[in-house]
Design a protein around this motif. Structure first.
Motif, short mmCIF file in Angstrom:
data_model
loop_
_atom_site.label_atom_id
_atom_site.label_comp_id
_atom_site.label_asym_id
_atom_site.label_seq_id
_atom_site.Cartn_x
_atom_site.Cartn_y
_atom_site.Cartn_z
N TYR A 5 0.87 -1.17 0.00
CA TYR A 5 0.00 0.00 0.00
C TYR A 5 0.91 1.22 0.00
CZ TYR A 5 1.16 0.91 4.89
OH TYR A 5 1.84 1.21 6.03
N LYS A 6 0.34 2.37 -0.29
CA LYS A 6 1.11 3.62 -0.30
C LYS A 6 0.37 4.66 0.53
CE LYS A 6 4.07 1.98 -3.28
NZ LYS A 6 4.52 0.77 -2.67
N LEU A 7 1.13 5.49 1.21
CA LEU A 7 0.54 6.53 2.06
C LEU A 7 0.58 7.92 1.44
CD1 LEU A 7 1.75 5.58 5.65
CD2 LEU A 7 -0.56 5.39 4.71
N PHE A 8 1.07 8.05 0.21
CA PHE A 8 1.21 9.37 -0.38
C PHE A 8 -0.10 10.16 -0.33
CE2 PHE A 8 0.81 12.21 -4.04
CZ PHE A 8 1.85 13.08 -3.78
N ARG A 9 -1.18 9.57 -0.82
CA ARG A 9 -2.46 10.27 -0.86
C ARG A 9 -3.06 10.41 0.54
NH1 ARG A 9 -6.15 7.82 -5.01
NH2 ARG A 9 -7.28 9.75 -4.75
N VAL A 10 -2.80 9.44 1.40
CA VAL A 10 -3.26 9.53 2.79
C VAL A 10 -2.58 10.70 3.49
CG1 VAL A 10 -3.32 8.35 5.03
CG2 VAL A 10 -3.77 7.05 2.92
N ARG A 11 -1.26 10.79 3.30
CA ARG A 11 -0.52 11.90 3.91
C ARG A 11 -0.99 13.25 3.38
NH1 ARG A 11 3.27 10.13 7.10
NH2 ARG A 11 4.28 8.12 6.74
N GLU A 12 -1.26 13.29 2.09
CA GLU A 12 -1.76 14.52 1.47
C GLU A 12 -3.12 14.90 2.06
OE1 GLU A 12 -1.15 15.63 -2.98
OE2 GLU A 12 -3.04 14.50 -2.81
N LEU A 13 -4.01 13.94 2.18
CA LEU A 13 -5.34 14.18 2.75
C LEU A 13 -5.23 14.62 4.21
CD1 LEU A 13 -8.47 13.91 2.54
CD2 LEU A 13 -8.17 11.57 3.37
N ALA A 14 -4.32 13.99 4.94
CA ALA A 14 -4.16 14.28 6.37
C ALA A 14 -3.25 15.47 6.64
CB ALA A 14 -3.60 13.05 7.07
N ASP A 15 -2.72 16.06 5.59
CA ASP A 15 -1.79 17.18 5.73
C ASP A 15 -0.64 16.81 6.67
OD1 ASP A 15 -0.90 19.73 5.02
OD2 ASP A 15 -1.97 20.70 6.68
N ASN A 16 -0.18 15.55 6.51
CA ASN A 16 0.93 14.99 7.28
C ASN A 16 0.69 14.94 8.80
OD1 ASN A 16 2.75 14.16 5.21
ND2 ASN A 16 3.22 16.33 4.86
N ASP A 17 -0.55 14.99 9.22
CA ASP A 17 -0.92 14.86 10.64
C ASP A 17 -0.84 13.36 10.99
OD1 ASP A 17 -2.31 14.39 13.03
OD2 ASP A 17 -3.76 15.99 12.64
N GLU A 18 0.19 12.97 11.71
CA GLU A 18 0.45 11.55 11.99
C GLU A 18 -0.69 10.89 12.77
OE1 GLU A 18 2.83 9.59 10.70
OE2 GLU A 18 3.53 11.34 9.58
N ASP A 19 -1.33 11.62 13.68
CA ASP A 19 -2.46 11.05 14.41
C ASP A 19 -3.63 10.74 13.47
OD1 ASP A 19 -1.16 11.11 16.86
OD2 ASP A 19 -1.93 13.11 17.36
N PHE A 20 -3.88 11.64 12.54
CA PHE A 20 -4.95 11.44 11.58
C PHE A 20 -4.61 10.29 10.62
CE2 PHE A 20 -7.51 12.91 7.78
CZ PHE A 20 -8.72 12.50 8.29
N ILE A 21 -3.36 10.20 10.23
CA ILE A 21 -2.92 9.11 9.36
C ILE A 21 -3.16 7.77 10.06
CG2 ILE A 21 -0.89 8.02 8.30
CD1 ILE A 21 0.12 10.95 7.79
N LYS A 22 -2.81 7.71 11.35
CA LYS A 22 -3.04 6.48 12.11
C LYS A 22 -4.53 6.18 12.21
CE LYS A 22 -1.84 3.96 16.27
NZ LYS A 22 -1.10 3.92 17.52
N THR A 23 -5.34 7.20 12.40
CA THR A 23 -6.79 7.01 12.45
C THR A 23 -7.31 6.45 11.13
OG1 THR A 23 -7.05 8.78 14.07
CG2 THR A 23 -9.01 8.19 12.79
N LEU A 24 -6.80 6.95 10.02
CA LEU A 24 -7.21 6.43 8.72
C LEU A 24 -6.78 4.97 8.56
CD1 LEU A 24 -6.47 9.50 6.42
CD2 LEU A 24 -8.72 8.60 7.07
N ALA A 25 -5.59 4.65 9.04
CA ALA A 25 -5.12 3.26 8.99
C ALA A 25 -6.03 2.36 9.84
CB ALA A 25 -3.67 3.17 9.47
N GLU A 26 -6.41 2.84 11.02
CA GLU A 26 -7.31 2.07 11.88
C GLU A 26 -8.66 1.86 11.20
OE1 GLU A 26 -7.23 4.63 15.29
OE2 GLU A 26 -5.57 3.55 16.23
N THR A 27 -9.14 2.89 10.54
CA THR A 27 -10.41 2.79 9.82
C THR A 27 -10.30 1.78 8.70
OG1 THR A 27 -10.93 5.08 10.39
CG2 THR A 27 -12.16 4.11 8.56
N PHE A 28 -9.18 1.79 7.98
CA PHE A 28 -8.95 0.78 6.94
C PHE A 28 -9.09 -0.62 7.53
CE2 PHE A 28 -6.45 -2.23 4.59
CZ PHE A 28 -6.56 -1.86 3.25
#
Length: 113
Positions: A5-28
């Motif tokens: 998987y790739k996080l490029f678009r996730v990071r872009e969506l989350a504006d590099n907010d690591e907590d939000f990125i982790k939340t998106l991963a948890e949701t996945f």
């Protein structure tokens, strides 16, 4: 990290907010395995409507995490949508499920979930 998987678009969506990125991963991890099981069951039972619904629901997340199988998932979705009774969709389903399974393992490991 980030082989299946790739996080490029996730990071872009989350504006590099690591907590939000982790939340998106948890949701996945909460949603995609359940949807994948629903999709497998629907295809096995020839349930076109639920196959379409499950595949359609999975598309945005599969795309966001760039699993590399969006086009194949759309084939599975269209199999259900257009009730393609003369087509064996199981090879495409296997590709999608394998990609999802690999991403699940990797995301769990990468995010310690």
């Amino acid at each position: 990290m980030e082989q299946h998987y790739k996080l490029f678009r996730v990071r872009e969506l989350a504006d590099n907010d690591e907590d939000f990125i982790k939340t998106l991963a948890e949701t996945f991890l909460e949603e995609v395995p359940e949807d994948a099981e629903r999709l497998k069951k629907a295809v096995a039972e020839g349930d076109y409507f639920n196959a379409y619904q499950a595949a359609h629901k999975m598309k945005p997340t599969i795309d966001l995490f760039e699993l590399g199988v969006l086009d194949i998932l759309i084939e599975v979705q269209d199999w259900g949508k257009f009730e393609k009774r003369d087509m064996d969709i199981t090879p495409q389903l296997k590709i999608v499920i394998d990609a999802v399974d690999h991403a699940i393992v990797e995301i769990r490991s990468d995010f310690n979930l």
